[in-house]
Scaffold this active site. Structure first.
Site, short mmCIF file in Angstrom:
data_model
loop_
_atom_site.label_atom_id
_atom_site.label_comp_id
_atom_site.label_asym_id
_atom_site.label_seq_id
_atom_site.Cartn_x
_atom_site.Cartn_y
_atom_site.Cartn_z
N ARG A 189 0.83 -1.21 0.00
CA ARG A 189 0.00 0.00 0.00
C ARG A 189 0.87 1.26 0.00
NH1 ARG A 189 -3.51 1.85 5.16
NH2 ARG A 189 -4.70 3.57 4.24
N HIS A 208 0.56 4.91 -1.96
CA HIS A 208 0.38 6.16 -1.24
C HIS A 208 1.54 7.12 -1.48
CE1 HIS A 208 -3.10 5.41 1.67
NE2 HIS A 208 -3.12 4.43 0.78
N ASP A 209 2.73 6.60 -1.73
CA ASP A 209 3.86 7.47 -2.04
C ASP A 209 3.72 8.05 -3.45
OD1 ASP A 209 6.39 8.73 -1.64
OD2 ASP A 209 7.31 7.17 -2.86
N VAL A 212 1.14 10.92 -4.46
CA VAL A 212 1.32 12.26 -3.89
C VAL A 212 2.77 12.69 -4.11
CG1 VAL A 212 1.01 13.70 -1.85
CG2 VAL A 212 -0.36 11.63 -2.11
N GLY A 233 4.53 12.13 -6.56
CA GLY A 233 5.25 11.16 -7.36
C GLY A 233 6.04 10.19 -6.50
N SER A 280 8.34 10.70 -0.40
CA SER A 280 7.79 11.79 0.42
C SER A 280 6.89 11.27 1.54
CB SER A 280 7.02 12.79 -0.45
OG SER A 280 6.03 12.14 -1.23
N GLU A 337 2.88 14.04 4.71
CA GLU A 337 1.95 13.01 4.26
C GLU A 337 1.73 11.93 5.31
OE1 GLU A 337 3.26 11.41 0.44
OE2 GLU A 337 4.08 13.38 -0.06
N PRO A 368 -7.34 8.70 -3.56
CA PRO A 368 -8.77 8.45 -3.73
C PRO A 368 -9.38 7.80 -2.50
CG PRO A 368 -7.45 6.94 -5.06
CD PRO A 368 -6.50 7.95 -4.52
N HIS A 374 -5.76 -5.11 -2.81
CA HIS A 374 -6.70 -5.20 -1.68
C HIS A 374 -6.96 -6.65 -1.28
CE1 HIS A 374 -8.59 -0.95 -2.46
NE2 HIS A 374 -7.32 -0.92 -2.09
N THR A 375 -6.44 -7.59 -2.05
CA THR A 375 -6.59 -8.99 -1.67
C THR A 375 -5.93 -9.29 -0.33
OG1 THR A 375 -6.33 -11.27 -2.45
CG2 THR A 375 -4.51 -9.79 -2.89
N ASP A 399 -3.49 -13.20 -3.98
CA ASP A 399 -4.04 -13.95 -5.11
C ASP A 399 -5.19 -13.16 -5.72
OD1 ASP A 399 -6.33 -14.40 -3.48
OD2 ASP A 399 -5.47 -16.27 -2.71
#
Length: 319
Positions: free
Chosen positions: A59, A63-64, A67, A69, A73, A82, A156, A186-187, A247
């Site tokens: 994740r 997230h990096d 924001v 690029g 950060s 952040e 988002p 998200h698995t 998976d």
């Protein structure tokens, strides 16, 4: 002496051919030949202590890069960075990055960027969770700036629908298909009750509960997250079939109308993304395409030259 000179000439030639600041495979082949293996060992050592951090590291790449690029950060400390934005409140794995940075600094000081370590750690975490390996490009510089406000504006939220997701990813040069593929991370993800409750209680004027949720699943979620009295530390798996294993069952969950967030379920419900979801139920296809999409994500707004630096400490800029 002559051998070293030849090696230097080869390195200079390769840099000229590929672009001094471009990211590429085997970036540290000459400057720190064992960088990837050193990072992988450090990451695996930390994940052996707490495997839950693996999902956080995957994740973290997203997230990096979304924001400022892909510039590390997300790692910078400070009250308005952040890392301390509400949207990143439960992001985990920073200590793993610190350990990997310390390990690679011990063998190649001042060579490997923190931004690159995030990319390698995301790959290695996926493999640790039984996902397929992909080649990670190196050569990113670490950025100087980090803004909590930008994180809140650019990442988002879980209530986004397909149109908003498509637009958000397109702004970063990523296709609708890549958006659906990257959502497959998200698995191994989890959600908390505060993010789910708006779908379960007082959804809108017509429906008390979001009608896009399978009714039996909605009732289970209400047991896990009782209205106004839920456990704030409770974690709800986003993949109800094989939680904790990387998976394609996340997509099967969407077909069963058990997507935890609106931003998940919309991928199956929207005609523009449904066929991609269906195709990705094939685990072999998903694994292959996920690595390709992660390479694209890791190339978003990469810093080069004097736009960035190689941080000595991932938590602060050099002085």
């Amino acid at each position: 002496m002559m051998g070293q000179r030849v090696k230097s000439l080869i390195l200079i030639t390769l840099m000229l051919l590929s672009g001094v600041h471009s990211i590429r495979d085997n970036y540290y082949k000459y400057s720190c030949s064992n960088a990837e293996s050193v990072i992988q060992i450090a990451v695996n050592t930390e994940l052996d202590k707490n495997l839950k951090l693996a999902a956080g590291l995957i994740r973290m790449q997203f997230h990096d890069c979304f924001v400022e690029g892909c510039d590390g950060s997300i790692l910078l400390e400070g009250p308005d960075t952040e890392k301390h934005a509400d949207v990143n409140a439960k992001l985990a794995g920073y200590e793993v990055i610190d350990a990997a940075k310390a390990a690679v600094e011990a063998v190649c000081p001042g060579v490997v960027s923190c931004a690159d370590i995030i990319a390698y750690a995301a790959r290695d975490s996926t493999v640790k969770l039984n996902g397929l390996r992909w080649e990670v490009q190196g050569g990113r510089k670490d950025g100087f700036h980090s803004s909590a406000a930008n994180a809140e504006a650019d990442l988002p939220p879980p209530e986004f629908g397909a149109s908003q997701l498509i637009e958000s990813f397109a702004k970063r040069g990523l296709s609708t298909r890549q958006m659906v593929i990257l959502s497959g991370s998200h698995t191994v993800g989890v959600g908390d009750c505060s993010k789910i409750a708006p779908r379960l209680y007082n959804f809108n004027d017509q429906h008390f509960t979001d009608p896009s949720i399978d009714p039996a699943y909605a009732e289970q979620l209400k047991k896990d997250c009782p209205q106004n009295t839920w456990n704030t530390s409770a974690e709800i798996f986003m993949d109800t079939i094989t939680p904790g294993s990387f998976d394609s069952n996340y997509y099967e969950v969407l077909k069963q109308k058990k997507g935890l967030f609106t931003s998940d379920q919309t991928l199956f419900d929207d005609a523009r993304t449904r066929e991609t979801v269906i195709s990705l139920v094939n685990n072999g296809w998903f694994q292959q395409k996920f690595g390709e999409a992660m390479r694209a994500l890791a190339a978003v707004d990469v810093k080069s030259g004097d736009q960035g630096e190689i941080r000595k400490n991932c938590r602060c800029v050099n002085y």
